[in-house]
Enzyme design. Sequence first.
Site, short mmCIF file in Angstrom:
data_model
loop_
_atom_site.label_atom_id
_atom_site.label_comp_id
_atom_site.label_asym_id
_atom_site.label_seq_id
_atom_site.Cartn_x
_atom_site.Cartn_y
_atom_site.Cartn_z
N ASP A 9 5.62 1.15 12.61
CA ASP A 9 6.00 0.10 13.56
C ASP A 9 7.17 0.64 14.37
OD1 ASP A 9 4.30 -2.32 12.50
OD2 ASP A 9 5.12 -1.30 10.76
N ARG A 39 -3.31 -5.16 7.02
CA ARG A 39 -4.40 -5.84 7.75
C ARG A 39 -5.72 -5.08 7.68
NH1 ARG A 39 0.07 -7.34 11.44
NH2 ARG A 39 0.08 -9.60 11.64
N HIS A 74 0.87 -1.19 0.00
CA HIS A 74 0.00 0.00 0.00
C HIS A 74 0.90 1.24 0.00
CE1 HIS A 74 1.09 0.22 4.21
NE2 HIS A 74 0.59 -0.98 4.44
N SER A 87 -2.33 -0.04 6.61
CA SER A 87 -1.80 -1.34 7.02
C SER A 87 -2.39 -2.41 6.12
CB SER A 87 -2.22 -1.62 8.47
OG SER A 87 -2.04 -2.99 8.77
N HIS A 147 4.08 1.39 2.18
CA HIS A 147 5.26 0.70 1.63
C HIS A 147 5.90 1.53 0.51
CE1 HIS A 147 2.75 -2.91 3.00
NE2 HIS A 147 3.86 -3.05 3.69
#
Length: 313
Positions: free
Chosen positions: A181, A218, A40, A216, A43
């Site tokens: 992170d 997720r 995404h 994310s 990144h």
Amino acid sequence: MASKDPPLIIRGKDEMREWSRSARAEGKTIGLVPTMGFLHGGHLSLIHESKKHADLTVVSIYVNPGQFSPNEDLSTYPSDFDGDIQKLNSVSGGVDVVFHPQNLYDYGGRRSSGGEEEEGKVVSCVEINGGMGHETWVRAERLDNGLCGNSRPVFFRGVATIVAKLFNIVEPDVAVFGKKDYQQWRIIKRMVRDLDFGINVIGADLIRDEDGLAKSSRNVHLSPQERERALSISKSLSNAKFAAENGQLNCKELRDSVIQAIQEAGGKVDYAEIVEQESLEALKEISSSSPAVFCVAAIFGNVRLLDNMEINV
Ligand code: AMP
């Protein structure tokens, strides 16, 4: 628009190392962006950062079984390799290599209790036969504790170990990690310092969707309603940041406000901690002498979401 050929896809460790060594022999510097795929905009921002600091960029796509506990979401972690390549093709100036190994652990030819050869099969290294032959782990002993380390006890040793392996295989000059992170980024920086990797570790800013949710892989598992409710994380964090930067410096009060907002939205708070930016030690009071970061992990539906905001007063 891309202005370059599609990336070379490399799957083998030896081939990867060979490519890097010949690029370096030609005097090129290499940037590495480690990812678990399902790419995404977060990144892609890391890739842009790498391209500022190195001649060539390698993106690794590898879902690392060694950082998942047996009860975590290794088997449902999203993936879309073809979609990832399309996104990489759209990066201006292109990406040079996608390193996409099938497996980076040597299981030593061990067999599972069912008798079948496990080589090549993706399993968590911590779940079968006491580790499937892999026994060397990297730990940042103090930074590993607290925050995500409390609820995910094998996570950071898995991350640090796979990143050390990627550093040894790709031999980059620069590696880029997202501050999304935050604890992971700090651990990798510390590992590189403590173990003398000759690599410049760069922290890239956290990228959000337009509504404020931290991007994310997720997020795809959130229903529209869960996603709406999950916005309480970024909203309450930004309120707390605003309050702190306008004089409300008591960490307990700031934490309570975020915990309450997330719980009222139906989320389960794993942690909401205000810590010093480098040591990640908990703070009682925010001050100009100890820059702070407010880190949150919260669960909406079945999805564990991370977010953080740096607070500088
Ligand atoms: P992952 O694929 O989730 O393991 O992430 C790979 C890298 O991308 C890590 O360095 C992450 O911190 C970084 N990353 C993931 N999401 C974001 C984001 N929203 N903003 C910035 N970096 C991110």
